[in-house]
Design a protein around this motif. Structure first.
Motif, short mmCIF file in Angstrom:
data_model
loop_
_atom_site.label_atom_id
_atom_site.label_comp_id
_atom_site.label_asym_id
_atom_site.label_seq_id
_atom_site.Cartn_x
_atom_site.Cartn_y
_atom_site.Cartn_z
N GLN A 148 -3.88 -3.29 -3.90
CA GLN A 148 -4.05 -2.94 -5.66
C GLN A 148 -4.37 -3.67 -6.38
O GLN A 148 -4.19 -3.37 -7.98
CB GLN A 148 -1.96 -3.79 -5.33
N CYS A 149 -5.11 -5.09 -5.85
CA CYS A 149 -6.09 -5.42 -6.75
C CYS A 149 -7.64 -4.08 -7.18
O CYS A 149 -7.79 -4.22 -8.73
CB CYS A 149 -6.84 -6.43 -6.25
N TRP A 150 -8.20 -3.62 -6.62
CA TRP A 150 -8.59 -2.23 -6.70
C TRP A 150 -8.29 -1.73 -8.35
O TRP A 150 -9.39 -1.13 -8.60
CB TRP A 150 -9.34 -1.98 -5.56
N GLN A 151 -7.18 -1.46 -7.91
CA GLN A 151 -6.09 -0.55 -8.26
C GLN A 151 -6.40 -1.28 -10.33
O GLN A 151 -5.91 -0.83 -11.41
CB GLN A 151 -5.17 -0.20 -8.04
N TRP A 152 -5.42 -2.06 -10.44
CA TRP A 152 -5.47 -2.41 -10.92
C TRP A 152 -7.09 -3.10 -12.17
O TRP A 152 -6.95 -2.79 -13.07
CB TRP A 152 -4.81 -4.45 -11.15
N LEU A 153 -7.61 -3.89 -11.20
CA LEU A 153 -9.00 -3.26 -12.02
C LEU A 153 -9.44 -1.91 -12.34
O LEU A 153 -9.84 -1.74 -13.24
CB LEU A 153 -10.40 -3.43 -10.77
N THR A 154 -9.31 -1.05 -11.68
CA THR A 154 -9.33 0.48 -12.31
C THR A 154 -8.34 1.35 -13.49
O THR A 154 -8.96 1.64 -14.35
CB THR A 154 -9.66 1.25 -10.73
N GLY A 156 -6.04 -1.02 -14.97
CA GLY A 156 -5.93 -1.72 -16.23
C GLY A 156 -4.60 -2.00 -16.62
O GLY A 156 -4.24 -3.17 -16.94
N HIS A 157 -3.60 -1.32 -15.11
CA HIS A 157 -2.44 -2.56 -15.48
C HIS A 157 -2.06 -2.60 -13.71
O HIS A 157 -2.91 -2.23 -13.21
CB HIS A 157 -1.59 -1.61 -15.93
N TRP A 158 -1.57 -3.36 -13.21
CA TRP A 158 -1.10 -4.04 -11.73
C TRP A 158 0.33 -2.76 -10.92
O TRP A 158 1.29 -2.21 -11.98
CB TRP A 158 -0.64 -5.41 -11.40
N PRO A 159 -0.39 -2.09 -9.84
CA PRO A 159 0.02 -1.06 -9.65
C PRO A 159 1.13 -1.56 -8.61
O PRO A 159 1.06 -1.20 -7.45
CB PRO A 159 -1.09 -0.02 -8.91
N PHE A 160 2.55 -1.71 -8.56
CA PHE A 160 2.94 -2.91 -8.05
C PHE A 160 4.29 -1.28 -7.21
O PHE A 160 4.43 -0.35 -7.85
CB PHE A 160 4.03 -3.21 -8.74
N GLY A 161 3.68 -1.59 -6.07
CA GLY A 161 4.64 -0.23 -5.48
C GLY A 161 3.65 0.52 -5.18
O GLY A 161 4.04 2.02 -4.26
N VAL A 162 2.42 0.57 -5.09
CA VAL A 162 1.51 1.50 -4.57
C VAL A 162 0.45 0.86 -3.71
O VAL A 162 -0.46 -0.37 -3.33
CB VAL A 162 0.30 1.71 -5.69
N MET A 163 1.07 1.58 -2.60
CA MET A 163 0.30 1.64 -1.34
C MET A 163 -1.03 2.36 -0.58
O MET A 163 -0.98 3.13 -1.10
CB MET A 163 1.70 1.72 -0.16
N PRO A 164 -1.71 1.87 0.08
CA PRO A 164 -2.90 2.11 0.95
C PRO A 164 -2.74 3.32 1.87
O PRO A 164 -3.62 4.02 1.37
CB PRO A 164 -4.01 0.64 1.36
N PHE A 165 -2.00 3.49 1.40
CA PHE A 165 -1.46 4.27 3.22
C PHE A 165 0.25 4.32 3.03
O PHE A 165 0.56 3.04 3.01
CB PHE A 165 -2.38 4.38 4.43
N ALA A 166 0.70 6.33 3.57
CA ALA A 166 1.67 5.47 3.33
C ALA A 166 2.55 5.01 2.54
O ALA A 166 2.99 5.90 1.72
CB ALA A 166 2.45 4.93 5.20
N GLU A 167 3.93 4.48 3.07
CA GLU A 167 5.19 4.96 2.00
C GLU A 167 5.16 2.68 1.77
O GLU A 167 5.03 1.97 3.04
CB GLU A 167 6.67 5.07 1.79
#
Length: 444
Positions: A148-154, A156-167
């Motif tokens: 999620q930290c990597w997604q945030w840097l990409t 620009g907002h924190w992606p709560f609930g987004v997972m690296p795999f599965a649900e």
């Protein structure tokens, strides 16, 4: 217990440093989708390792049998439940072959993991197996935070609930196990002066706080509910102890504040809480079939005019349909996590549905009300036995067992988690805790 007997128990763990590593790999891979072959390979390697040293394994099982008499009632209930499943499959289920196959895959395999976990705990050095388990669970949560930290840097907002795999419910299940274990470990330290997981103070408290904070990242509504209930139970346990009330009053207040904060963050970050109660009522009372078809033209309107919270609506509608199906066939229609889907197909001719999203209802649909009664009794008796043993002997492992079983059974009420890898991982954890308790010196 004689000195010779105690020496024999401790000797079972000598030279068994490999077991925590094996356990770490197994738990790390277990919740990852599409890894069934690798899971089975790791399990086979473990079973072959136990069989290779069969004398030590036999001695471990003997020790387990002799020193787990405090779980005798639970053992008999487990036997009764298993026998009922077989009888149900042979005499009641409309498709006996399918039901027996489901019992073999979805029930006997978890029982095998239960026995394996208990044996491995006895064969391992004190606390090593459980620490390997906790580290594997924590690793999954750390991966979520990093992703999620990597997604945030990409983004620009924190992606709560987004997972690296599965649900997210996959990771929420793991975090629930982790919180129950760490919370019980800290409770045992505060009340009985022993920390079963044997982490030093800094890492133990850090892991617990991190796991509680990770609940916000997961944004799994039912996981948050279970987490808050576990915190409330922890507060009740501390308040029931007069010494803890006086000595740890500030920490108890902090736990209450943390529970309130978690609830507030969940409401703030998860839009699904908006319109929750209204959507639940519609799901229970409305005869609309949107819950089944997903047809936008059948989307129910809310009295307030606000958008329907579809998750709450669907779960309520599924629960209503499950209860009605149970009323029609109280003895069940055959064991399996898809019993709800079979009931819906029978009533509406609509195929493709699976769980009712409540493990309790799935059990009642599959093996009937008697089966559900046995499952609930098994959970209640195990929790009560664990609590009594902790209060009488200060056995921290039994407190870990009580909180883990409580959290999992509550989650199964709210989600269809009484099956698959979740049930298998749960039984493995339960086996580890029972085995660790059996390895304790009696009188402590």
């Amino acid at each position: 217990m004689t000195e010779r007997q105690l020496m024999n128990v401790n000797t079972l763990g000598s030279g068994s440093k490999i077991w925590p590593v094996w356990l770490f790999l197994l738990v790390a891979i277990y919740p990852v989708p599409h890894t069934i072959a690798l899971r089975n390979l790791l399990l086979l390697i473990g079973l072959l390792g136990l069989a290779w040293h069969w004398r030590a394994t036999f001695q471990a099982l003997t020790t387990l049998w002799r020193r787990s008499t405090w779980l005798t009632a639970s053992a008999w209930l487990l036997v009764a439940l298993t026998v009922w499943m077989v009888i149900h499959a042979l005499l009641i289920a409309p498709l006996p072959t399918m039901a027996l196959d489901r019992v073999r895959v979805d029930w006997l395999m978890p029982l095998l993991l239960l026995a394996t976990g208990a044996t491995v705990a006895i064969r391992s050095r004190n606390g090593d197996a459980l620490r390997g388990l906790v580290i594997a669970l924590a690793l999954h949560i750390v991966l979520v935070a990093i992703f999620q930290c990597w997604q945030w840097l990409t983004l620009g907002h924190w992606p709560f609930g987004v997972m690296p795999f599965a649900e997210r419910d996959y990771h929420s299940t793991l975090n629930g196990f982790l919180i129950a274990l760490l919370l019980a470990d800290r409770l045992s330290l505060l009340i009985a002066g022993t920390a079963p997981l044997n982490f030093s103070a800094g890492p133990a408290w850090g892991l617990l706080i991190s796991a509680l904070g990770a609940d916000v990242l997961l944004r799994a509504r039912n996981g948050t509910v279970v987490c808050i209930v576990l915190l409330i139970v922890a507060v009740a346990i501390l308040l029931a102890d007069s010494r803890c009330r006086k000595r740890w009053g500030l920490r108890i207040a902090l736990v209450v504040g943390f529970a309130v904060l978690l609830g507030g963050m969940s409401v703030r970050n998860d839009v699904r809480w908006q319109g929750f109660s209204e959507s639940m009522v519609i799901g229970i009372e409305s005869n609309n079939l949107f819950w089944m078809t997903g047809d936008p033209n059948q989307l129910p309107f809310t009295p307030s005019g606000n958008p329907l919270e579809q998750s709450a609506y669907a779960r309520a509608a599924w629960a209503r349909q499950a209860v009605e199906a149970i009323a029609r066939k109280p003895l069940g229609i055959g064991y399996g996590h898809d019993a709800f889907g079979r009931a819906i197909a029978e009533k509406y001719g609509h195929a493709g549905m699976g769980s009712s999203h409540s493990g309790w209802l799935d059990i009642a649909l599959g093996i009937g009300v008697p089966g559900l009664a046995l499952v609930i009794a098994l959970g209640v008796v195990t929790v009560a036995a664990g609590w009594r043993r902790f209060r009488c002997l200060g056995d921290g492992y039994s407190l870990l067992l009580a909180l883990t079983v409580s959290g999992y059974f509550l989650r199964c009420l709210l989600d269809g988690h009484f099956s698959g890898w979740r049930l298998a991982l749960f039984t493995l954890i339960v086996g580890l805790l029972i085995g660790a308790s059996a390895k304790m010196k009696e009188g402590k």
